[in-house]
Write a protein that holds these residues in place. Sequence first.
Motif, PDB file in Angstrom:
ATOM      1  N   UNK A  42       0.839  -1.207   0.000  1.00  0.00           N
ATOM      2  CA  UNK A  42       0.000   0.000   0.000  1.00  0.00           C
ATOM      3  C   UNK A  42       0.869   1.250   0.000  1.00  0.00           C
ATOM      4  N   UNK A  43       1.882   1.267   0.842  1.00  0.00           N
ATOM      5  CA  UNK A  43       2.774   2.435   0.906  1.00  0.00           C
ATOM      6  C   UNK A  43       3.476   2.662  -0.435  1.00  0.00           C
ATOM      7  N   UNK A  44       3.956   1.585  -1.024  1.00  0.00           N
ATOM      8  CA  UNK A  44       4.619   1.683  -2.319  1.00  0.00           C
ATOM      9  C   UNK A  44       3.640   2.205  -3.385  1.00  0.00           C
ATOM     10  N   UNK A  45       2.423   1.720  -3.353  1.00  0.00           N
ATOM     11  CA  UNK A  45       1.405   2.165  -4.318  1.00  0.00           C
ATOM     12  C   UNK A  45       1.062   3.634  -4.129  1.00  0.00           C
ATOM     13  N   UNK A  46       0.896   4.056  -2.881  1.00  0.00           N
ATOM     14  CA  UNK A  46       0.600   5.472  -2.618  1.00  0.00           C
ATOM     15  C   UNK A  46       1.740   6.335  -3.131  1.00  0.00           C
ATOM     16  N   UNK A  47       2.962   5.910  -2.859  1.00  0.00           N
ATOM     17  CA  UNK A  47       4.121   6.677  -3.332  1.00  0.00           C
ATOM     18  C   UNK A  47       4.111   6.794  -4.850  1.00  0.00           C
ATOM     19  N   UNK A  48       3.917   5.687  -5.543  1.00  0.00           N
ATOM     20  CA  UNK A  48       3.910   5.703  -7.006  1.00  0.00           C
ATOM     21  C   UNK A  48       2.780   6.567  -7.546  1.00  0.00           C
ATOM     22  N   UNK A  49       1.591   6.391  -7.000  1.00  0.00           N
ATOM     23  CA  UNK A  49       0.435   7.138  -7.499  1.00  0.00           C
ATOM     24  C   UNK A  49       0.525   8.621  -7.169  1.00  0.00           C
ATOM     25  N   UNK A  50       1.251   8.973  -6.121  1.00  0.00           N
ATOM     26  CA  UNK A  50       1.344  10.386  -5.742  1.00  0.00           C
ATOM     27  C   UNK A  50       2.222  11.203  -6.683  1.00  0.00           C
ATOM     28  N   UNK A  51       2.814  10.553  -7.669  1.00  0.00           N
ATOM     29  CA  UNK A  51       3.535  11.301  -8.708  1.00  0.00           C
ATOM     30  C   UNK A  51       2.572  12.120  -9.565  1.00  0.00           C
ATOM     31  N   UNK A  52       1.299  11.759  -9.539  1.00  0.00           N
ATOM     32  CA  UNK A  52       0.267  12.454 -10.309  1.00  0.00           C
ATOM     33  C   UNK A  52      -0.500  13.360  -9.349  1.00  0.00           C
ATOM     34  N   UNK A  53      -0.490  14.645  -9.614  1.00  0.00           N
ATOM     35  CA  UNK A  53      -1.100  15.619  -8.701  1.00  0.00           C
ATOM     36  C   UNK A  53      -2.581  15.344  -8.454  1.00  0.00           C
ATOM     37  N   UNK A  54      -3.305  14.925  -9.472  1.00  0.00           N
ATOM     38  CA  UNK A  54      -4.729  14.614  -9.277  1.00  0.00           C
ATOM     39  C   UNK A  54      -4.917  13.471  -8.275  1.00  0.00           C
ATOM     40  N   UNK A  55      -3.981  12.535  -8.256  1.00  0.00           N
ATOM     41  CA  UNK A  55      -4.068  11.438  -7.292  1.00  0.00           C
ATOM     42  C   UNK A  55      -3.801  11.945  -5.880  1.00  0.00           C
ATOM     43  N   UNK A  56      -2.871  12.876  -5.740  1.00  0.00           N
ATOM     44  CA  UNK A  56      -2.609  13.463  -4.419  1.00  0.00           C
ATOM     45  C   UNK A  56      -3.870  14.151  -3.919  1.00  0.00           C
ATOM     46  N   UNK A  57      -4.559  14.845  -4.807  1.00  0.00           N
ATOM     47  CA  UNK A  57      -5.810  15.506  -4.438  1.00  0.00           C
ATOM     48  C   UNK A  57      -6.825  14.466  -3.959  1.00  0.00           C
ATOM     49  N   UNK A  58      -6.899  13.336  -4.658  1.00  0.00           N
ATOM     50  CA  UNK A  58      -7.839  12.289  -4.255  1.00  0.00           C
ATOM     51  C   UNK A  58      -7.470  11.706  -2.895  1.00  0.00           C
ATOM     52  N   UNK A  59      -6.180  11.458  -2.675  1.00  0.00           N
ATOM     53  CA  UNK A  59      -5.750  10.953  -1.371  1.00  0.00           C
ATOM     54  C   UNK A  59      -6.017  11.983  -0.276  1.00  0.00           C
ATOM     55  N   UNK A  60      -6.027  13.257  -0.636  1.00  0.00           N
ATOM     56  CA  UNK A  60      -6.177  14.337   0.341  1.00  0.00           C
ATOM     57  C   UNK A  60      -7.632  14.687   0.648  1.00  0.00           C
ATOM     58  N   UNK A  61      -8.577  14.066  -0.016  1.00  0.00           N
ATOM     59  CA  UNK A  61      -9.983  14.425   0.175  1.00  0.00           C
ATOM     60  C   UNK A  61     -10.481  14.133   1.584  1.00  0.00           C
ATOM     61  N   UNK A  62      -9.804  13.233   2.272  1.00  0.00           N
ATOM     62  CA  UNK A  62     -10.125  13.017   3.682  1.00  0.00           C
ATOM     63  C   UNK A  62      -8.812  12.805   4.426  1.00  0.00           C
ATOM     64  N   UNK A  63      -8.901  12.834   5.722  1.00  0.00           N
ATOM     65  CA  UNK A  63      -7.699  12.676   6.544  1.00  0.00           C
ATOM     66  C   UNK A  63      -7.284  11.204   6.650  1.00  0.00           C
ATOM     67  N   UNK A  64      -8.112  10.295   6.186  1.00  0.00           N
ATOM     68  CA  UNK A  64      -7.873   8.869   6.397  1.00  0.00           C
ATOM     69  C   UNK A  64      -6.536   8.378   5.856  1.00  0.00           C
ATOM     70  N   UNK A  65      -6.154   8.780   4.662  1.00  0.00           N
ATOM     71  CA  UNK A  65      -4.898   8.300   4.091  1.00  0.00           C
ATOM     72  C   UNK A  65      -3.726   8.703   4.995  1.00  0.00           C
ATOM     73  N   UNK A  66      -3.724   9.932   5.452  1.00  0.00           N
ATOM     74  CA  UNK A  66      -2.666  10.399   6.354  1.00  0.00           C
ATOM     75  C   UNK A  66      -2.702   9.622   7.664  1.00  0.00           C
ATOM     76  N   UNK A  67      -3.893   9.367   8.171  1.00  0.00           N
ATOM     77  CA  UNK A  67      -4.026   8.611   9.421  1.00  0.00           C
ATOM     78  C   UNK A  67      -3.459   7.206   9.283  1.00  0.00           C
ATOM     79  N   UNK A  68      -3.793   6.529   8.202  1.00  0.00           N
ATOM     80  CA  UNK A  68      -3.366   5.140   8.060  1.00  0.00           C
ATOM     81  C   UNK A  68      -1.878   5.036   7.751  1.00  0.00           C
ATOM     82  N   UNK A  69      -1.335   5.957   6.977  1.00  0.00           N
ATOM     83  CA  UNK A  69       0.114   5.929   6.745  1.00  0.00           C
ATOM     84  C   UNK A  69       0.872   6.183   8.051  1.00  0.00           C
ATOM     85  N   UNK A  70       0.373   7.102   8.866  1.00  0.00           N
ATOM     86  CA  UNK A  70       1.004   7.354  10.163  1.00  0.00           C
ATOM     87  C   UNK A  70       0.858   6.131  11.059  1.00  0.00           C
TER      88      UNK A  70
END
Length: 162
Positions: A42-70
Amino acid sequence: AIASLSYHQQDDRVIMGESDVCSLLVEIMELHAEKQLIAEHCCCSVRNLSDIQNNVVKFSQSIKCCQYLTKILRHHSNVSILVPQCAAAIAGLTFDNETNISRFGDLGACELLIQALHKFPHDTFLVDSVLLAMVNLSAKQENGSRFMEGHICPEVIEVTKP
């Protein structure tokens, strides 16, 4: 499979973002953050997908992604192969994204990254990933203060010695 497919082609990362893979990864992290292999992918996938700004926006739509990575970083803090993947995912999500910079700081990621440097000062990939995440997180003054309070300067000097 997502980690592998998202590694090579930028077009694949765009298609995955449009196909709502970002939300799926957050759900997987929610259900399986304690499982090392799943968390690593999951971490590797998030890292790869975060190369695309639109994907970062999608991950940022809620706090959950940040919570689970932490949560993954905290839970697997002794796993030298997983910590750099998680740090790289945090770095990807915090590049020029004030919302995620604040979220990760508030969730304790700064302190966890300091701990990672203490535990694995000779792991080059880990050190590079952690330092990149720290640079991004330091864009917010409060996070910079967190790093200073954690006495990070001697650690950074030590791990960057040739």
